[in-house]
Design a protein around this motif. Structure first.
Motif, mmCIF file in Angstrom:
data_model
loop_
_atom_site.group_PDB
_atom_site.id
_atom_site.type_symbol
_atom_site.label_atom_id
_atom_site.label_comp_id
_atom_site.label_asym_id
_atom_site.label_seq_id
_atom_site.Cartn_x
_atom_site.Cartn_y
_atom_site.Cartn_z
ATOM 1 N N GLY A 171 35.192 94.965 38.199
ATOM 2 C CA GLY A 171 35.421 94.159 37.447
ATOM 3 C C GLY A 171 34.767 93.283 38.474
ATOM 4 N N ILE A 172 34.157 93.710 39.976
ATOM 5 C CA ILE A 172 33.275 91.945 40.540
ATOM 6 C C ILE A 172 31.932 91.425 39.549
ATOM 7 N N LEU A 173 31.457 91.933 39.049
ATOM 8 C CA LEU A 173 30.689 91.604 38.011
ATOM 9 C C LEU A 173 30.722 90.776 37.548
ATOM 10 N N THR A 174 32.176 91.572 36.618
ATOM 11 C CA THR A 174 32.503 90.369 35.385
ATOM 12 C C THR A 174 33.150 89.378 35.508
ATOM 13 N N GLU A 175 34.255 89.331 37.446
ATOM 14 C CA GLU A 175 34.532 88.195 37.772
ATOM 15 C C GLU A 175 33.505 86.989 38.062
ATOM 16 N N MET A 176 32.170 87.591 38.389
ATOM 17 C CA MET A 176 31.343 87.123 39.172
ATOM 18 C C MET A 176 30.022 86.446 37.900
ATOM 19 N N MET A 177 30.836 86.878 36.774
ATOM 20 C CA MET A 177 29.713 86.594 35.277
ATOM 21 C C MET A 177 30.314 85.017 34.550
ATOM 22 N N ARG A 178 31.874 85.103 35.385
ATOM 23 C CA ARG A 178 32.542 83.920 34.324
ATOM 24 C C ARG A 178 32.615 83.116 35.388
ATOM 25 N N LEU A 179 31.957 83.028 36.378
ATOM 26 C CA LEU A 179 32.113 82.283 37.559
ATOM 27 C C LEU A 179 30.770 81.592 37.284
ATOM 28 N N HIS A 180 29.552 82.547 37.072
ATOM 29 C CA HIS A 180 28.015 81.622 36.952
ATOM 30 C C HIS A 180 28.167 81.474 36.020
ATOM 31 N N LEU A 181 28.344 81.567 34.830
ATOM 32 C CA LEU A 181 29.281 81.335 33.064
ATOM 33 C C LEU A 181 29.430 80.092 33.102
ATOM 34 N N ASP A 182 30.421 80.029 33.334
ATOM 35 C CA ASP A 182 31.499 78.639 33.629
ATOM 36 C C ASP A 182 30.563 76.921 34.536
ATOM 37 N N GLN A 183 29.988 77.714 35.543
ATOM 38 C CA GLN A 183 29.404 76.734 36.580
ATOM 39 C C GLN A 183 28.262 76.495 35.674
ATOM 40 N N ALA A 184 27.199 77.344 34.950
ATOM 41 C CA ALA A 184 26.151 76.719 33.912
ATOM 42 C C ALA A 184 26.555 75.533 33.221
#
Ligand SMILES: CC(C)(COP(=O)(O)OP(=O)(O)OC[C@H]1O[C@@H](n2cnc3c(N)ncnc32)[C@H](O)[C@@H]1OP(=O)(O)O)[C@@H](O)C(=O)NCCC(=O)NCCS
Length: 404
Positions: A92-105
Motif C-alpha cells: 500500500g505504499i504507492l497508494t498512500e503516496m498517490m493520496r498525498l500527491h493528489l491532495d497536494q495538487a
C-alpha cells in the motif's frame, strides 16, 4: 515502521539515488546530471517512504502547464519518479503516496495530474486514463522518396549553444496547436530537453540538432541521434523530435533524416499519430508502426478543466462523473456555445455516466466517446453519447512530445 512524507531539501540526493534503484538502474554519479535533477525537481512536491534510514519509495511531481485543444494551458501536476523498492512492494505504499500527491495538487489548484506509465495496469485505479497516443515508426530510408525538397529551405547543423537559442522560440510558436504538449521553460530546456547525458543515449550518438531555414528565418528543427548497427554501416537515424512550421519544412527535414549516408533506417519512437509522411511514403508497407499510449490524465477539478479547452461544435450534455477516490466526481452540465464551455454542477438527470479516468481519456480528443461506450466504459443513450462525442472530438489527435 515505514514513514511516508514529503522530503526535506537535504534528502534530495538520497531520493535521487532511490529512484535509480526503484527502476533497476545504477544512480548516476555524473555531477552535471545530478545538478540538472536538482534544478527541475521541486523538493516541496517530492514524497518518499523511509525505513531504517533508507529511502524505500519515491514519488515526484513537476509543476507543468498542459496545452489543451485551442491552445490555452492548464497547470498540471506532472506525476513522476514513482517507485517502491522490491523489499516494500504490495503493502500500500504507492497508494498512500498517490493520496498525498493528489491532495497536494488539489491544494495547489492544479486541475489535472498527468503521467507516462511504465505499465498500463497501475494507474487506472487512481483515476488516470490514457489521453494521448503516439506511434513508434521504423522505416527504410528509401520509402520516403517524395518530390525534391523546396530549394528555398536549407538545413544547417547547430551547436548546443545555437540550439539553446533557436529551438525554444520555434517550439513555442507551434506548441499552442498541439494539444497534449507542455510549456517548456528555459530551465526545462536546459536541464531536461537538451541535457543529453550518456545514459540516455542507449548505444546511439550524442543528440544532434539541425535547423531548417527559409528566407534567413528558422522554420523547423530536427533533434536526432545516429546508431551504427553493424560494422558495414547499416545504421539507424533516431528521431528525437521533429518540428516544422509547415509541410514543406517537414518534407525538407524528413529528406535530411532519410539521406544520412550509411544510416539507411529511420526510427521515430514517439511520432504524432497524424504524421503525414506515412501517407507520402512510396513503399508504405515497409513502414512499421506501433501505436502506444503516451500521456495519461487524471482530472482533479472538472469545471475549469472542461472550460479551458475549445470545442468545434456547440451542444449540452449532463455528465455524472464517478471518482473512487472522492476527489473530483459529481454531476456537471457541460454547455458549449460558440466553441466556449461553461460547466455548472447540477441535480438534473445525467445523460452520460462516466468515470473520472475515462473523462481524462476524452479531455484532449484522443479517444472517441462512441468507442468508449461500445467498450462499456461509459453509459448513456446513443444520442447522448453521440452529442458528447461530437463535443470533445478534435480535428487533429493530441500529441505528447516528451516523456517526463
Ligand atoms: C508499481 C509500483 C510503484 C507499485 O507500488 P506498491 O507500493 O507495490 O503498490 P500498492 O501496494 O500501493 O498497490 C496498489 C494496488 O495496485 C496494484 N498494483 C501495484 N503495482 C502493480 C502493477 N505493476 N501491475 C498491476 N497492479 C499493480 C496492487 O496489486 C494494488 O492493488 P489492490 O489495491 O487491488 O490490492 C512498484 O511495483 C514499483 O516500483 N515498480 C517498479 C517501478 C515502476 O514501474 N514504477 C511506475 C513508474 S510509472
Amino acid at each position: 515502521m515505514t514513514e511516508i512524507r514529503f522530503i526535506e531539501p537535504g534528502e534530495l540526493s538520497d531520493y535521487h539515488d532511490a529512484i535509480g534503484h526503484g527502476f533497476g538502474h545504477d544512480p548516476t554519479d555524473d555531477e552535471d546530471q545530478r545538478a540538472a535533477f536538482e534544478a527541475v525537481n521541486p523538493v516541496e512536491t517530492s514524497i518518499a517512504a523511509f525505513d531504517r534510514g533508507h529511502v524505500v519509495a519515491t514519488f515526484g511531481s513537476y509543476d507543468l502547464d498542459l496545452t489543451m485543444p485551442g491552445g490555452t494551458t492548464v497547470p498540471m501536476a506532472g506525476t513522476t519518479h514513482v517507485t517502491v523498492h522490491p523489499t516494500h512492494r504490495r503493502r500500500g505504499i504507492l497508494t498512500e503516496m498517490m493520496r498525498l500527491h493528489l491532495d497536494q495538487a488539489r491544494e495547489r489548484e492544479q486541475p489535472v495530474a498527468g503521467l507516462w506509465a511504465s505499465e498500463e495496469r497501475i494507474y487506472g485505479r487512481f483515476g488516470y486514463g490514457p489521453a494521448a497516443y503516439g506511434q513508434e515508426l521504423s522505416l527504410p530510408a528509401y520509402t520516403v522518396t517524395g518530390a525534391a525538397p523546396d530549394p528555398a529551405i536549407t538545413v544547417h547543423p547547430l551547436t548546443r549553444a545555437e540550439a539553446t537559442k533557436v529551438l525554444p522560440p520555434l517550439y513555442e510558436s507551434r506548441r499552442p496547436d498541439v494539444a497534449g504538449s507542455l510549456v517548456r521553460t528555459d530551465t526545462w530546456w536546459e536541464h531536461r530537453i537538451l541535457l543529453d547525458p550518456t545514459s540516455w543515449r542507449r548505444g546511439a550518438s550524442a543528440e544532434r540538432q539541425v535547423m531548417a531555414e527559409r528566407d534567413g528565418q528558422p522554420v523547423g528543427y530536427l533533434r536526432f541521434r545516429l546508431r551504427p548497427l553493424d560494422s558495414w554501416g547499416e545504421g539507424e537515424t533516431r528521431v528525437v523530435e521533429l518540428l516544422a512550421i509547415d509541410d514543406d519544412v517537414r518534407r525538407a527535414l524528413w529528406h535530411f533524416a532519410t539521406n544520412v549516408d550509411l544510416y539507411r533506417n529511420v526510427r521515430w519512437w514517439n511520432a504524432p499519430l497524424d504524421e503525414p509522411t506515412l501517407l507520402e511514403a512510396d513503399r508504405f508497407r515497409r513502414v512499421e508502426c506501433r501505436v502506444m499510449d503516451s500521456l495519461w490524465l487524471r482530472p482533479l477539478d472538472i469545471a475549469p478543466l472542461l472550460e479551458a479547452r475549445t470545442y468545434d461544435r456547440d451542444g449540452t450534455v449532463v455528465l455524472d462523473v464517478a471518482d473512487r477516490l472522492g476527489m473530483a466526481g459529481g454531476r456537471f452540465r457541460l454547455e458549449v456555445v460558440g466553441g466556449s464551455a461553461s460547466v455548472e454542477t447540477t441535480t438534473d438527470e445525467p445523460d452520460v455516466e462516466i468515470s473520472v479516468g475515462e473523462l481524462g481519456r476524452l479531455l484532449l480528443g484522443g479517444t472517441s466517446a462512441v468507442t468508449l461506450a461500445r467498450a462499456g466504459l461509459l453509459a448513456g443513450s446513443a444520442a447522448a453519447v453521440a452529442t458528447l462525442g461530437d463535443l470533445v472530438a478534435t480535428r487533429t489527435p493530441p500529441h505528447a512530445p516528451e516523456v517526463f
